[in-house]
Design a protein around this motif. Structure first.
Motif, PDB file in Angstrom:
ATOM      1  N   UNK A  76      43.631   5.341 -88.564  1.00  0.00           N
ATOM      2  CA  UNK A  76      42.526   6.087 -87.570  1.00  0.00           C
ATOM      3  C   UNK A  76      43.390   6.681 -86.737  1.00  0.00           C
ATOM      4  N   UNK A  77      42.487   7.808 -86.183  1.00  0.00           N
ATOM      5  CA  UNK A  77      42.809   8.464 -84.744  1.00  0.00           C
ATOM      6  C   UNK A  77      42.788   7.467 -83.656  1.00  0.00           C
ATOM      7  N   UNK A  78      42.554   8.209 -82.467  1.00  0.00           N
ATOM      8  CA  UNK A  78      42.276   7.357 -81.268  1.00  0.00           C
ATOM      9  C   UNK A  78      40.841   7.048 -80.954  1.00  0.00           C
ATOM     10  N   UNK A  79      39.953   7.585 -82.006  1.00  0.00           N
ATOM     11  CA  UNK A  79      38.628   6.972 -81.704  1.00  0.00           C
ATOM     12  C   UNK A  79      38.542   5.704 -81.606  1.00  0.00           C
ATOM     13  N   UNK A  80      37.214   5.142 -81.164  1.00  0.00           N
ATOM     14  CA  UNK A  80      37.106   3.635 -80.901  1.00  0.00           C
ATOM     15  C   UNK A  80      35.785   3.168 -81.868  1.00  0.00           C
ATOM     16  N   UNK A  81      35.269   4.079 -83.039  1.00  0.00           N
ATOM     17  CA  UNK A  81      34.564   3.690 -83.796  1.00  0.00           C
ATOM     18  C   UNK A  81      34.865   4.313 -85.188  1.00  0.00           C
ATOM     19  N   UNK A  82      34.394   3.486 -86.139  1.00  0.00           N
ATOM     20  CA  UNK A  82      34.565   3.919 -87.685  1.00  0.00           C
ATOM     21  C   UNK A  82      33.524   3.539 -88.441  1.00  0.00           C
ATOM     22  N   UNK A  83      33.106   4.284 -89.649  1.00  0.00           N
ATOM     23  CA  UNK A  83      32.087   3.869 -90.359  1.00  0.00           C
ATOM     24  C   UNK A  83      33.065   3.423 -91.918  1.00  0.00           C
ATOM     25  N   UNK A  84      33.003   2.253 -92.143  1.00  0.00           N
ATOM     26  CA  UNK A  84      33.449   2.078 -93.518  1.00  0.00           C
ATOM     27  C   UNK A  84      32.398   2.282 -94.766  1.00  0.00           C
ATOM     28  N   UNK A  85      32.625   3.192 -95.541  1.00  0.00           N
ATOM     29  CA  UNK A  85      31.936   3.477 -96.736  1.00  0.00           C
ATOM     30  C   UNK A  85      32.277   2.976 -98.053  1.00  0.00           C
ATOM     31  N   UNK A  86      31.399   3.230 -98.957  1.00  0.00           N
ATOM     32  CA  UNK A  86      31.451   2.766-100.572  1.00  0.00           C
ATOM     33  C   UNK A  86      31.917   1.334-100.367  1.00  0.00           C
ATOM     34  N   UNK A  87      31.060   0.557 -99.764  1.00  0.00           N
ATOM     35  CA  UNK A  87      31.008  -0.987 -99.731  1.00  0.00           C
ATOM     36  C   UNK A  87      30.212  -1.544-100.914  1.00  0.00           C
TER      37      UNK A  87
END
Length: 93
Positions: A76-87
């Motif tokens: 990931x880049x330096x962002x402090x949030x992320x959405x895991x997809x295709x779970x």
């Protein structure tokens, strides 16, 4: 330095700095009920929205994060949030 005759003159002042070290681990990780990125891809049954606080960088700016999902590493880049997809629905991660 000093001897029986007394103390000698002081040396020239020297300055030094210890190097930076690796950042601390993320200690505050939250699962959100909405898409923090507002990407429009968030579906609660197949996505997991994560947000974390930036850890102490220990003297050097954080340049990326790595998210580990099972054996998979996600860069990931330096962002402090992320959405895991295709779970998978109704699954534990």
């Amino acid at each position: 330095a000093a001897n029986q005759a007394g103390a000698g003159p002081y040396s020239d002042q020297v300055s030094c700095q210890t190097p930076a070290t690796v950042p601390d681990p993320v200690s505050v990780l939250c699962v959100l009920e909405h898409d923090p990125t507002e990407s429009g891809v968030y579906t609660p049954s197949t996505c997991l929205a994560l947000k974390w606080d930036e850890p102490c960088n220990n003297g050097s700016e954080i340049t990326s994060y790595t998210l580990k999902l099972g054996e998979q590493l996600i860069s990931l880049d330096i962002s402090t949030c992320y959405v895991l997809q295709n779970l998978q629905p109704d699954s534990e991660y």
